[in-house]
Design an enzyme around this catalytic site. Structure first.
Site, PDB file in Angstrom:
ATOM      1  N   ASP A  84     -62.651  19.913 -64.177  1.00 45.76           N
ATOM      2  CA  ASP A  84     -62.215  19.999 -62.780  1.00 45.76           C
ATOM      3  C   ASP A  84     -62.562  18.678 -62.117  1.00 45.76           C
ATOM      4  O   ASP A  84     -63.718  18.246 -62.149  1.00 45.76           O
ATOM      5  CB  ASP A  84     -62.943  21.174 -62.105  1.00 45.76           C
ATOM      6  N   ASP A  95     -57.213  17.723 -55.883  1.00 43.30           N
ATOM      7  CA  ASP A  95     -58.203  18.543 -56.596  1.00 43.30           C
ATOM      8  C   ASP A  95     -57.445  19.270 -57.705  1.00 43.30           C
ATOM      9  O   ASP A  95     -56.470  19.979 -57.425  1.00 43.30           O
ATOM     10  CB  ASP A  95     -58.805  19.529 -55.568  1.00 43.30           C
ATOM     11  N   HIS A 156     -58.658  26.925 -51.748  1.00 42.68           N
ATOM     12  CA  HIS A 156     -59.084  26.520 -50.410  1.00 42.68           C
ATOM     13  C   HIS A 156     -58.090  25.564 -49.787  1.00 42.68           C
ATOM     14  O   HIS A 156     -57.363  24.859 -50.495  1.00 42.68           O
ATOM     15  CB  HIS A 156     -60.451  25.828 -50.505  1.00 42.68           C
ATOM     16  N   HIS A 164     -63.445  21.612 -49.119  1.00 42.75           N
ATOM     17  CA  HIS A 164     -63.280  23.058 -48.933  1.00 42.75           C
ATOM     18  C   HIS A 164     -63.133  23.345 -47.454  1.00 42.75           C
ATOM     19  O   HIS A 164     -64.114  23.540 -46.753  1.00 42.75           O
ATOM     20  CB  HIS A 164     -64.468  23.820 -49.526  1.00 42.75           C
ATOM     21  N   GLU A 189     -56.704  27.846 -57.381  1.00 38.35           N
ATOM     22  CA  GLU A 189     -57.447  27.726 -58.637  1.00 38.35           C
ATOM     23  C   GLU A 189     -57.786  29.082 -59.241  1.00 38.35           C
ATOM     24  O   GLU A 189     -58.886  29.577 -59.086  1.00 38.35           O
ATOM     25  CB  GLU A 189     -58.696  26.861 -58.467  1.00 38.35           C
ATOM     26  N   GLU A 283     -55.962  24.449 -61.880  1.00 36.47           N
ATOM     27  CA  GLU A 283     -55.899  24.171 -60.436  1.00 36.47           C
ATOM     28  C   GLU A 283     -54.928  23.040 -60.130  1.00 36.47           C
ATOM     29  O   GLU A 283     -54.854  22.043 -60.863  1.00 36.47           O
ATOM     30  CB  GLU A 283     -57.306  23.781 -59.932  1.00 36.47           C
TER      31      GLU A 283
HETATM   32 MN    MN Z   1     -61.400  21.753 -58.361  1.00 38.21          MN
HETATM   33 MN    MN Z   2     -60.848  23.323 -55.632  1.00 39.51          MN
END
Ligand code: MN
Ligand code: MN
Length: 298
Positions: A84, A95, A156, A164, A189, A283
């Site tokens: 990630d 992200d 998010h 976030h 995600e 994600e």
């Molecule tokens: Mn992430």
């Molecule tokens: Mn994330």
């Protein structure tokens, strides 16, 4: 406004390229720390900055493991690796995550479950969609593979310098009728688990973020706090980033002070509650639009 979208796209594209680069270098017997460093160097060489430390979470750890300053962990055959990572350009963050099985093909269904859940969820990311509708699709796809979505982890909203932000994108139908509007950027995600579908707080992760900045008296602590504020602003960072600049005793002393005073928050690792289970994650960061714009796709 359009300039903003252009920067989101740039950050997202580089995050996607970095994810694909990372995928190629994760192999049996390779060191976690080497992989994290190579990925972070790749981001910097291409003109971005890490939006947060590279996360390498294995098997039943769902999230929040970044290598320690002298981490000696290596990838083992059969490991289910969640990579990630984030890239930011001027605070605009991409992200993204994927899951790899190291050297075997025994858990491809688990990996497919979170990947397909993400792909189906992305189709809904148009103006007017309720976040619970996204959660419903994520959970029904994962369940159709015979696995459980992790309910206490979520996607998010992403805002400039805020990884976030205030809207959560659930991995199940939680009845949250918050409506997504055109121009919002969100990260979805899905996590698929062979366990019960809940994580608990585990060991400290060495991932930190600024929580409640206030003046500090001690000179060493102040020096490190100034560095953190200048370098990472409000974005998460790893202890190893500090030990590249300052000595280990200084870093240990300052981090413990800053954490005690509530100035920094240290994220815990997030293992599944059911020990020995396996978790996969995928994600993407998406710009709400008709059609949806998947920023981290390459
Ligand atoms: Mn992430
Ligand atoms: Mn994330």
């Amino acid at each position: 406004m359009n300039n903003e979208l252009e920067t989101w796209k740039k950050a997202g594209k580089l995050a996607g390229e970095t994810r694909e680069f990372g995928k190629e270098i994760i192999k049996e017997n390779v060191n976690f720390l080497d992989v994290a460093r190579k990925i972070e160097d790749f981001i910097i060489k291409k003109g971005g900055k890490p939006g947060f430390p590279v996360q390498i979470s294995i098997n039943d750890i769902a999230a929040h493991y970044t290598p320690l300053p002298e981490d000696t962990s290596i990838f083992k055959k059969g490991d289910i690796v969640k990579l990630d990572l984030g890239v930011h350009i001027d605070g605009y963050i991409g992200d993204t995550a994927l899951t790899i099985e190291v050297g075997t093909n025994k858990n491809q269904d688990l990996i497919k479950a979170s990947k397909e859940a993400l792909n189906e969820a992305i189709k809904l990311c148009k103006p007017g969609v309720k976040v619970c509708e996204i959660g419903e699709v994520v959970s029904s796809v994962i369940s159709s593979f015979g696995f459980n979505p992790i309910k206490n982890l979520s996607g998010h909203k992403v805002d400039r310098y805020i990884l976030h932000s205030y809207i959560s994108i659930p991995n199940f139908n939680n009845n949250d009728k918050t409506i997504l509007k055109e121009g919002m950027t969100i990260a979805i995600e899905p996590f698929a688990s062979t366990g019960i579908g809940l994580v608990k707080e585990g060991k400290p992760s060495s991932n930190y973020r600024l929580h409640n900045p206030k003046p500090v008296r001690d000179i060493i602590t102040r020096e490190i706090l100034n560095f953190i504020q200048k370098e990472f602003v409000t974005l998460p960072f790893a202890k190893r980033y500090l030990t590249e600049k300052f000595s280990m005793p200084k870093v240990n002393f300052a981090l413990s002070n800053l954490e005690k005073q509530g100035i920094l928050y240290q994220y815990p690792q997030l293992p599944e509650k059911q020990e020995g289970c396996l978790v996969s994650q995928h994600e993407h960061t998406i710009y709400i639009n008709d059609p949806p714009i998947v920023l981290t796709k390459i």
